[in-house]
Each structure stands twice: as C-alpha cells, then as structure tokens.
Design a protein around this motif. Structure first.
Motif, PDB file in Angstrom:
ATOM      1  N   GLY A 104      54.295  45.949  47.197  1.00 54.76           N
ATOM      2  CA  GLY A 104      53.666  47.367  47.281  1.00 54.76           C
ATOM      3  C   GLY A 104      52.283  47.695  46.500  1.00 54.76           C
ATOM      4  O   GLY A 104      52.048  48.848  46.700  1.00 54.76           O
ATOM      5  N   LEU A 105      51.824  46.464  45.797  1.00 55.13           N
ATOM      6  CA  LEU A 105      50.798  46.761  45.228  1.00 55.13           C
ATOM      7  C   LEU A 105      49.391  46.397  45.899  1.00 55.13           C
ATOM      8  O   LEU A 105      49.557  45.380  46.740  1.00 55.13           O
ATOM      9  CB  LEU A 105      50.709  46.091  43.677  1.00 55.13           C
ATOM     10  CG  LEU A 105      51.970  46.797  42.877  1.00 55.13           C
ATOM     11  CD1 LEU A 105      51.832  45.839  41.698  1.00 55.13           C
ATOM     12  CD2 LEU A 105      51.825  48.087  42.492  1.00 55.13           C
ATOM     13  N   GLN A 106      48.375  46.864  45.634  1.00 59.58           N
ATOM     14  CA  GLN A 106      47.175  46.430  46.253  1.00 59.58           C
ATOM     15  C   GLN A 106      46.399  45.557  44.946  1.00 59.58           C
ATOM     16  O   GLN A 106      46.048  46.185  43.645  1.00 59.58           O
ATOM     17  CB  GLN A 106      46.187  47.533  46.386  1.00 59.58           C
ATOM     18  CG  GLN A 106      46.467  48.459  47.720  1.00 59.58           C
ATOM     19  CD  GLN A 106      45.383  49.216  48.000  1.00 59.58           C
ATOM     20  OE1 GLN A 106      44.366  49.373  47.998  1.00 59.58           O
ATOM     21  NE2 GLN A 106      46.081  50.532  48.447  1.00 59.58           N
ATOM     22  N   VAL A 107      46.084  44.215  45.156  1.00 63.00           N
ATOM     23  CA  VAL A 107      45.895  43.559  44.349  1.00 63.00           C
ATOM     24  C   VAL A 107      44.608  43.041  44.206  1.00 63.00           C
ATOM     25  O   VAL A 107      44.141  42.457  45.223  1.00 63.00           O
ATOM     26  CB  VAL A 107      46.567  42.164  43.836  1.00 63.00           C
ATOM     27  CG1 VAL A 107      46.325  41.227  42.726  1.00 63.00           C
ATOM     28  CG2 VAL A 107      48.110  42.453  43.878  1.00 63.00           C
ATOM     29  N   THR A 108      43.611  43.171  43.188  1.00 63.18           N
ATOM     30  CA  THR A 108      42.027  42.707  42.944  1.00 63.18           C
ATOM     31  C   THR A 108      42.037  41.575  42.149  1.00 63.18           C
ATOM     32  O   THR A 108      42.622  41.782  40.846  1.00 63.18           O
ATOM     33  CB  THR A 108      41.215  43.763  42.713  1.00 63.18           C
ATOM     34  OG1 THR A 108      41.346  44.942  43.575  1.00 63.18           O
ATOM     35  CG2 THR A 108      39.710  43.257  42.591  1.00 63.18           C
ATOM     36  N   MET A 109      41.948  40.382  42.686  1.00 61.20           N
ATOM     37  CA  MET A 109      41.856  39.086  41.768  1.00 61.20           C
ATOM     38  C   MET A 109      40.373  39.169  41.077  1.00 61.20           C
ATOM     39  O   MET A 109      39.277  39.481  41.645  1.00 61.20           O
ATOM     40  CB  MET A 109      41.889  37.791  42.699  1.00 61.20           C
ATOM     41  CG  MET A 109      43.040  37.663  43.114  1.00 61.20           C
ATOM     42  SD  MET A 109      44.361  37.631  42.260  1.00 61.20           S
ATOM     43  CE  MET A 109      44.055  36.065  41.130  1.00 61.20           C
ATOM     44  N   LYS A 110      40.452  39.100  39.775  1.00 63.98           N
ATOM     45  CA  LYS A 110      39.047  39.027  38.966  1.00 63.98           C
ATOM     46  C   LYS A 110      39.315  37.448  38.363  1.00 63.98           C
ATOM     47  O   LYS A 110      40.048  37.024  37.547  1.00 63.98           O
ATOM     48  CB  LYS A 110      39.190  40.051  37.958  1.00 63.98           C
ATOM     49  CG  LYS A 110      37.949  40.003  36.936  1.00 63.98           C
ATOM     50  CD  LYS A 110      37.792  41.231  35.960  1.00 63.98           C
ATOM     51  CE  LYS A 110      36.527  41.343  35.120  1.00 63.98           C
ATOM     52  NZ  LYS A 110      36.484  42.471  34.404  1.00 63.98           N
ATOM     53  N   GLU A 111      38.445  36.598  39.132  1.00 66.06           N
ATOM     54  CA  GLU A 111      38.256  35.282  38.802  1.00 66.06           C
ATOM     55  C   GLU A 111      36.927  34.883  37.979  1.00 66.06           C
ATOM     56  O   GLU A 111      36.091  35.170  38.552  1.00 66.06           O
ATOM     57  CB  GLU A 111      38.513  34.306  39.879  1.00 66.06           C
ATOM     58  CG  GLU A 111      39.825  34.605  40.649  1.00 66.06           C
ATOM     59  CD  GLU A 111      39.820  34.015  42.033  1.00 66.06           C
ATOM     60  OE1 GLU A 111      38.918  33.164  42.404  1.00 66.06           O
ATOM     61  OE2 GLU A 111      40.669  34.241  42.831  1.00 66.06           O
ATOM     62  N   VAL A 112      37.205  34.625  36.620  1.00 63.81           N
ATOM     63  CA  VAL A 112      35.856  34.665  35.807  1.00 63.81           C
ATOM     64  C   VAL A 112      36.242  33.544  35.029  1.00 63.81           C
ATOM     65  O   VAL A 112      37.564  33.152  34.567  1.00 63.81           O
ATOM     66  CB  VAL A 112      35.854  35.755  35.108  1.00 63.81           C
ATOM     67  CG1 VAL A 112      35.082  37.096  35.960  1.00 63.81           C
ATOM     68  CG2 VAL A 112      36.724  36.393  34.322  1.00 63.81           C
ATOM     69  N   GLY A 113      35.333  32.747  34.369  1.00 60.89           N
ATOM     70  CA  GLY A 113      35.627  31.591  33.588  1.00 60.89           C
ATOM     71  C   GLY A 113      35.088  31.869  32.122  1.00 60.89           C
ATOM     72  O   GLY A 113      34.508  32.661  31.778  1.00 60.89           O
TER      73      GLY A 113
END
Length: 174
Positions: A104-113
């Motif tokens: 039920g959640l809207q997920v924004t992936m934040k992929e940083v190094g």
C-alpha cells in the motif's frame, strides 16, 4: 527506519516492516546459498537465535498491509535509500520495494553511492534504508541504541533499549 519520517512515526508501522521482507526469497534469489535467512539480529545457527520468537515475526505481507491501512498511510510516499555501490544490495532493495508497494505504499528508490549515501543517512534523507551491519560475535546491539551511536542512523537511540543491551552483555553466559 527514520523515526522522524512522516510515515513511520508510529512504532506499530515501524514494527510491521518485518512482515514485508521475504528473507527466504532474498537469500535464495540473490545470495544463492551464501547467506542464512534471519528474522532476529543473530545468525540462525547461533545458540542466541530463538526460533519460536523468530517465527512470530517472519514474512507475512498481509500483516504489513493491514498495519499500513490501520495507520491511515495507504498510498503514502516513502523514500527508500540504498547504496548503489553494491549491485546485489540494490537488487534486494528493489525486491523489498515491490513488497512495500503491494502493501500500500508508494516507494521512491534513492540509489546513491559512497559519500552521497553516507551523507544522505547522516542528514536523514530517507524514510527507510537498506544497510549492512556485521555484529560482533557476542551480538552486541548497543551501538544501535546509544545516543549518537555508530549504528543509530535512523534516530533509534533509546536509553531503555541501550540499558537492556548492556544488561544482556553483562549476563552473557549466565
């Protein structure tokens, strides 16, 4: 979990995250026998691992979905931070994100190094993050709960939990 997150302010919803993670599938799909699935912060091969307790908190996506609904957070957006330097961890995080979306959640992936990842954690620019911690053989969790502890990235410092960790260490072997 970032305790300052608008979504994960309630302990019930933070606790329900455990039900959204299919550890067995992550281990078989991504680690192919080079890891052990564990619900508790100990190796399942350790004498400290309590299988009965672990079974209460295993993968149960319907429980996570119910918790999201009960908290009134269905459709809420979260930022899921992961270190992009580790492609395996990114793939595992994406798999977890799918379960969170189904819950039920809207997920924004934040992929940083590298440094960007470390800075994002320090500035708490996440709702949840996937990290990796290697615990000492005595399973000392105090660094998670000590004020400004080395592993207290999400603001989970807590005097009572820290004291319990110290008591457990003092009682080791008794």
């Amino acid at each position: 979990c970032n305790e300052d997150s608008k979504i994960f302010t309630t302990p019930e919803l933070r606790s329900a995250l455990t039900y959204a993670i299919d550890r067995d599938t992550l281990v078989s799909k991504f680690y192919r026998g080079f890891a052990e699935s564990a619900t508790l912060p100990a190796s399942p091969l350790s004498p400290y691992y309590h299988k009965g307790l672990a079974s209460k908190y295993g993968y149960a996506p319907e429980k996570f979905s119910q918790a999201v609904t009960a908290a009134g957070k269905t459709g809420s957006e979260i930022v899921f931070l992961v270190n992009s330097d580790d492609s395996l961890r990114v793939r595992a995080a994406r798999s977890i994100a799918e379960t969170l979306r189904a819950g039920g959640l809207q997920v924004t992936m934040k992929e940083v190094g590298g440094t960007s990842y470390e800075n994002a954690i320090k500035r708490r620019e996440f709702d949840i993050y996937l990290g990796m911690t290697r615990l000492s053989p005595n399973m000392d969790l105090s660094a998670f709960f000590h004020l400004r502890g080395a592993l207290s990235y999400g603001g989970i410092d807590d005097v009572a939990a820290y004291s319990l960790c110290l008591e457990a260490l003092a009682d080791d072997g008794n």
